[in-house]
Design a protein around this motif. Structure first.
Motif, PDB file in Angstrom:
ATOM      1  N   ASP A  89       1.919   5.127  -1.801  1.00 30.49           N
ATOM      2  CA  ASP A  89       2.461   6.475  -1.658  1.00 30.49           C
ATOM      3  C   ASP A  89       1.806   7.335  -0.588  1.00 30.49           C
ATOM      4  O   ASP A  89       2.363   8.353  -0.195  1.00 30.49           O
ATOM      5  CB  ASP A  89       2.382   7.218  -2.998  1.00 30.49           C
ATOM      6  CG  ASP A  89       3.336   6.625  -4.025  1.00 30.49           C
ATOM      7  OD1 ASP A  89       4.435   6.196  -3.639  1.00 30.49           O
ATOM      8  OD2 ASP A  89       2.971   6.593  -5.215  1.00 30.49           O
ATOM      9  N   THR A  90       0.621   6.987  -0.131  1.00 30.89           N
ATOM     10  CA  THR A  90      -0.040   7.794   0.897  1.00 30.89           C
ATOM     11  C   THR A  90      -0.673   6.886   1.942  1.00 30.89           C
ATOM     12  O   THR A  90      -0.864   5.687   1.719  1.00 30.89           O
ATOM     13  CB  THR A  90      -1.143   8.694   0.281  1.00 30.89           C
ATOM     14  OG1 THR A  90      -2.196   7.871  -0.211  1.00 30.89           O
ATOM     15  CG2 THR A  90      -0.593   9.547  -0.843  1.00 30.89           C
ATOM     16  N   GLU A  91      -1.053   7.485   3.053  1.00 31.34           N
ATOM     17  CA  GLU A  91      -1.667   6.710   4.125  1.00 31.34           C
ATOM     18  C   GLU A  91      -3.022   6.133   3.710  1.00 31.34           C
ATOM     19  O   GLU A  91      -3.467   5.119   4.257  1.00 31.34           O
ATOM     20  CB  GLU A  91      -1.843   7.599   5.364  1.00 31.34           C
ATOM     21  CG  GLU A  91      -0.539   8.092   5.951  1.00 31.34           C
ATOM     22  CD  GLU A  91      -0.756   8.987   7.154  1.00 31.34           C
ATOM     23  OE1 GLU A  91      -1.881   8.962   7.691  1.00 31.34           O
ATOM     24  OE2 GLU A  91       0.174   9.707   7.558  1.00 31.34           O
ATOM     25  N   ASN A  92      -3.661   6.767   2.739  1.00 31.63           N
ATOM     26  CA  ASN A  92      -4.987   6.328   2.314  1.00 31.63           C
ATOM     27  C   ASN A  92      -4.944   5.439   1.062  1.00 31.63           C
ATOM     28  O   ASN A  92      -5.974   5.192   0.451  1.00 31.63           O
ATOM     29  CB  ASN A  92      -5.877   7.545   2.037  1.00 31.63           C
ATOM     30  CG  ASN A  92      -6.101   8.373   3.287  1.00 31.63           C
ATOM     31  OD1 ASN A  92      -6.252   7.832   4.386  1.00 31.63           O
ATOM     32  ND2 ASN A  92      -6.109   9.693   3.137  1.00 31.63           N
ATOM     33  N   SER A  93      -3.760   4.985   0.693  1.00 30.50           N
ATOM     34  CA  SER A  93      -3.639   4.119  -0.481  1.00 30.50           C
ATOM     35  C   SER A  93      -4.130   2.713  -0.153  1.00 30.50           C
ATOM     36  O   SER A  93      -4.057   2.266   1.003  1.00 30.50           O
ATOM     37  CB  SER A  93      -2.185   4.061  -0.959  1.00 30.50           C
ATOM     38  OG  SER A  93      -1.750   5.332  -1.394  1.00 30.50           O
ATOM     39  N   TYR A  94      -4.596   2.020  -1.177  1.00 30.79           N
ATOM     40  CA  TYR A  94      -5.012   0.630  -1.038  1.00 30.79           C
ATOM     41  C   TYR A  94      -4.274  -0.204  -2.095  1.00 30.79           C
ATOM     42  O   TYR A  94      -4.833  -0.546  -3.138  1.00 30.79           O
ATOM     43  CB  TYR A  94      -6.525   0.506  -1.208  1.00 30.79           C
ATOM     44  CG  TYR A  94      -7.310   1.285  -0.182  1.00 30.79           C
ATOM     45  CD1 TYR A  94      -7.566   0.730   1.075  1.00 30.79           C
ATOM     46  CD2 TYR A  94      -7.772   2.565  -0.462  1.00 30.79           C
ATOM     47  CE1 TYR A  94      -8.279   1.451   2.037  1.00 30.79           C
ATOM     48  CE2 TYR A  94      -8.483   3.287   0.497  1.00 30.79           C
ATOM     49  CZ  TYR A  94      -8.727   2.721   1.734  1.00 30.79           C
ATOM     50  OH  TYR A  94      -9.415   3.430   2.680  1.00 30.79           O
ATOM     51  N   PRO A  95      -3.017  -0.488  -1.839  1.00 32.08           N
ATOM     52  CA  PRO A  95      -2.182  -1.140  -2.865  1.00 32.08           C
ATOM     53  C   PRO A  95      -2.689  -2.501  -3.293  1.00 32.08           C
ATOM     54  O   PRO A  95      -2.456  -2.922  -4.425  1.00 32.08           O
ATOM     55  CB  PRO A  95      -0.809  -1.243  -2.186  1.00 32.08           C
ATOM     56  CG  PRO A  95      -1.087  -1.149  -0.725  1.00 32.08           C
ATOM     57  CD  PRO A  95      -2.267  -0.255  -0.597  1.00 32.08           C
ATOM     58  N   LEU A  96      -3.385  -3.229  -2.418  1.00 34.84           N
ATOM     59  CA  LEU A  96      -3.856  -4.561  -2.785  1.00 34.84           C
ATOM     60  C   LEU A  96      -4.886  -4.518  -3.902  1.00 34.84           C
ATOM     61  O   LEU A  96      -5.129  -5.519  -4.570  1.00 34.84           O
ATOM     62  CB  LEU A  96      -4.442  -5.273  -1.560  1.00 34.84           C
ATOM     63  CG  LEU A  96      -3.456  -5.582  -0.430  1.00 34.84           C
ATOM     64  CD1 LEU A  96      -4.188  -6.211   0.738  1.00 34.84           C
ATOM     65  CD2 LEU A  96      -2.354  -6.498  -0.919  1.00 34.84           C
ATOM     66  N   ARG A  97      -5.507  -3.351  -4.102  1.00 37.13           N
ATOM     67  CA  ARG A  97      -6.502  -3.207  -5.163  1.00 37.13           C
ATOM     68  C   ARG A  97      -5.869  -2.853  -6.499  1.00 37.13           C
ATOM     69  O   ARG A  97      -6.568  -2.788  -7.518  1.00 37.13           O
ATOM     70  CB  ARG A  97      -7.522  -2.131  -4.768  1.00 37.13           C
ATOM     71  CG  ARG A  97      -8.303  -2.469  -3.503  1.00 37.13           C
ATOM     72  CD  ARG A  97      -9.266  -1.345  -3.156  1.00 37.13           C
ATOM     73  NE  ARG A  97      -9.963  -1.610  -1.889  1.00 37.13           N
ATOM     74  CZ  ARG A  97     -10.805  -0.759  -1.322  1.00 37.13           C
ATOM     75  NH1 ARG A  97     -11.074   0.408  -1.911  1.00 37.13           N
ATOM     76  NH2 ARG A  97     -11.388  -1.061  -0.175  1.00 37.13           N
ATOM     77  N   ASP A  98      -4.595  -2.579  -6.515  1.00 40.12           N
ATOM     78  CA  ASP A  98      -3.908  -2.177  -7.746  1.00 40.12           C
ATOM     79  C   ASP A  98      -2.789  -3.169  -8.039  1.00 40.12           C
ATOM     80  O   ASP A  98      -1.733  -3.120  -7.415  1.00 40.12           O
ATOM     81  CB  ASP A  98      -3.329  -0.762  -7.585  1.00 40.12           C
ATOM     82  CG  ASP A  98      -2.712  -0.242  -8.880  1.00 40.12           C
ATOM     83  OD1 ASP A  98      -2.729  -0.980  -9.881  1.00 40.12           O
ATOM     84  OD2 ASP A  98      -2.213   0.906  -8.877  1.00 40.12           O
ATOM     85  N   PRO A  99      -2.996  -4.089  -8.984  1.00 34.70           N
ATOM     86  CA  PRO A  99      -1.964  -5.090  -9.267  1.00 34.70           C
ATOM     87  C   PRO A  99      -0.645  -4.500  -9.752  1.00 34.70           C
ATOM     88  O   PRO A  99       0.396  -5.144  -9.647  1.00 34.70           O
ATOM     89  CB  PRO A  99      -2.609  -5.957 -10.362  1.00 34.70           C
ATOM     90  CG  PRO A  99      -3.701  -5.115 -10.944  1.00 34.70           C
ATOM     91  CD  PRO A  99      -4.189  -4.253  -9.830  1.00 34.70           C
ATOM     92  N   LYS A 100      -0.674  -3.261 -10.257  1.00 36.66           N
ATOM     93  CA  LYS A 100       0.566  -2.623 -10.695  1.00 36.66           C
ATOM     94  C   LYS A 100       1.495  -2.324  -9.517  1.00 36.66           C
ATOM     95  O   LYS A 100       2.689  -2.107  -9.707  1.00 36.66           O
ATOM     96  CB  LYS A 100       0.255  -1.329 -11.442  1.00 36.66           C
ATOM     97  CG  LYS A 100      -0.476  -1.537 -12.758  1.00 36.66           C
ATOM     98  CD  LYS A 100      -0.740  -0.215 -13.447  1.00 36.66           C
ATOM     99  CE  LYS A 100      -1.492  -0.414 -14.751  1.00 36.66           C
ATOM    100  NZ  LYS A 100      -1.775   0.886 -15.432  1.00 36.66           N
ATOM    101  N   ARG A 101       0.923  -2.291  -8.311  1.00 37.64           N
ATOM    102  CA  ARG A 101       1.724  -2.012  -7.123  1.00 37.64           C
ATOM    103  C   ARG A 101       2.451  -3.250  -6.591  1.00 37.64           C
ATOM    104  O   ARG A 101       3.292  -3.145  -5.703  1.00 37.64           O
ATOM    105  CB  ARG A 101       0.833  -1.443  -6.022  1.00 37.64           C
ATOM    106  CG  ARG A 101       0.325  -0.030  -6.315  1.00 37.64           C
ATOM    107  CD  ARG A 101       1.463   0.971  -6.238  1.00 37.64           C
ATOM    108  NE  ARG A 101       1.010   2.339  -6.365  1.00 37.64           N
ATOM    109  CZ  ARG A 101       1.784   3.396  -6.168  1.00 37.64           C
ATOM    110  NH1 ARG A 101       3.052   3.233  -5.837  1.00 37.64           N
ATOM    111  NH2 ARG A 101       1.313   4.616  -6.307  1.00 37.64           N
TER     112      ARG A 101
END
Length: 356
Positions: free
Chosen positions: A110-122
């Motif tokens: 959702d943001t430029e500073n997100s780290y989706p790989l660290r959140d399996p829900k993503r």
């Protein structure tokens, strides 16, 4: 300006399907990838330029260099102008090397500073390399309200694949186009012609059928479709849109009407969240079940042994072959002897009878 463009696209695509949310008219905020392009014309933005040609010769693909830089992990990402109700993706891989995209994954952020790989829900999709190659044009269901999308691929140690032509050591971005198909965040259905129900949380709903898959706006709503008019009597709770009897909660207090759990504990020796398991009964069962199981096992074993012994003792006797007429005549006048054995009171007696 962007909303005017969206309304225009909505009118054009209402008959044919969802709106492509990334297009040359600036619906994307920025696009980038995790390595330099193999050639300057093969930059990240080429994957969302509206050109679905899958040949690298037309300079319409985003491609990183897999031959010079052996990347074991690579990514490409796009951040949209705002959140949208994304239904699915249409991914157009480079036609001559699409097998090298085997094992890719899609995440939301959702943001430029997100780290989706660290959140399996993503994680919304992962292509299993053991299932073979991806299609040259691959559809991936998203059905999620989000602002950003991440395409990533990895070649971890021990990576295996059942896709002929897959590179087991290195991976790259080889995307000719990604269409992000969906609607404005509070609309759904092909053509985006319908508004999400206000009873849905943040007015976000399923992109295909409008159900409140992200939750309800009223925290007291008791059913999956956010209806509030189901009322149960005291001592009952709602389960699958019906009233169900509570367990034996402590001090006779009713259970939670939404979950059915006894929040303050259970009566007597009852256990579990719903207070329907008897602790003493469970203890007795723990003691007797192994004994009963052993007895049943021994009974079966004895039965098998007895059966096998009976099978051996009932083996049929083979009858002797019939004698010829001449042999019978020769033996007519020839006496022969048969030993008979008698047993009585533990003493053995033998007698000799002559048979003529």
């Amino acid at each position: 300006m962007s909303m005017k463009i969206f309304v225009l696209l909505l009118v054009v695509t209402e008959v044919c399907g969802f709106v492509n949310l990334v297009n040359p008219q600036s619906f994307k905020r920025w696009v980038t990838m995790g390595a330099k392009p193999q050639y300057p014309n093969w930059e990240a933005i080429k994957a969302v330029d509206g050109n679905t040609n899958q040949s690298y010769e037309f300079d319409s693909c985003a491609i990183t260099d897999i031959d010079v830089n052996c990347n074991t992990s690579i990514w490409w990402m796009v951040l949209l102008e705002s959140k949208f109700n994304i239904a699915y993706l249409e991914i157009y891989f480079r036609s001559d090397t699409f097998s090298r995209s085997t094992g890719f994954s899609i995440y939301t952020y959702d943001t430029e500073n997100s780290y989706p790989l660290r959140d399996p829900k993503r994680l919304v999709y992962h292509h299993n390399p053991l299932f073979g190659c991806p299609a040259p044009i691959q559809n991936v269901t998203i059905n999620y309200v989000t602002q950003g999308l991440l395409f990533t691929n990895e070649r971890p140690q021990g990576y295996t694949s059942n896709c002929p032509g897959d590179n087991l050591m290195c991976t790259a971005v080889e995307l000719c186009e990604i269409k992000v198909m969906g609607c404005e965040q509070s609309r759904f259905s092909p053509g985006c012609s319908r508004s999400c129900p206000s009873k849905c949380k943040n007015q976000h709903c399923d992109a295909f059928n409008g159900s409140c898959k992200h939750g309800c706006s009223n925290p007291n709503a008791l059913t999956v479709d956010c209806t509030e008019n189901i009322e149960c009597e005291y001592g009952m709770y709602i389960q699958n849109k019906t009233c169900v009897q509570c367990g034996h909660c402590k001090d006779g207090v009713a259970c939670n009407k939404s979950t059915g759990r006894c929040d303050n504990g259970c009566e007597n020796n009852l256990t579990g969240n719903f207070c329907i398991n008897n602790e003493e009964m469970a203890s007795d069962l723990k003691f007797y079940v192994p004994i009963v199981s052993l007895a049943v096992f021994l009974a079966i074993a004895v039965g098998v042994v007895i059966y096998q012994r009976r099978q051996i003792s009932v083996t049929p006797l083979q009858s002797a072959p019939a004698e010829s007429t001449n042999q019978q005549k020769q033996k007519t006048n020839t006496p022969h002897y048969i030993n008979l054995v008698f047993t009585e009171e533990g003493h053995e007696y033998r007698s000799l009878n002559i048979v003529e």
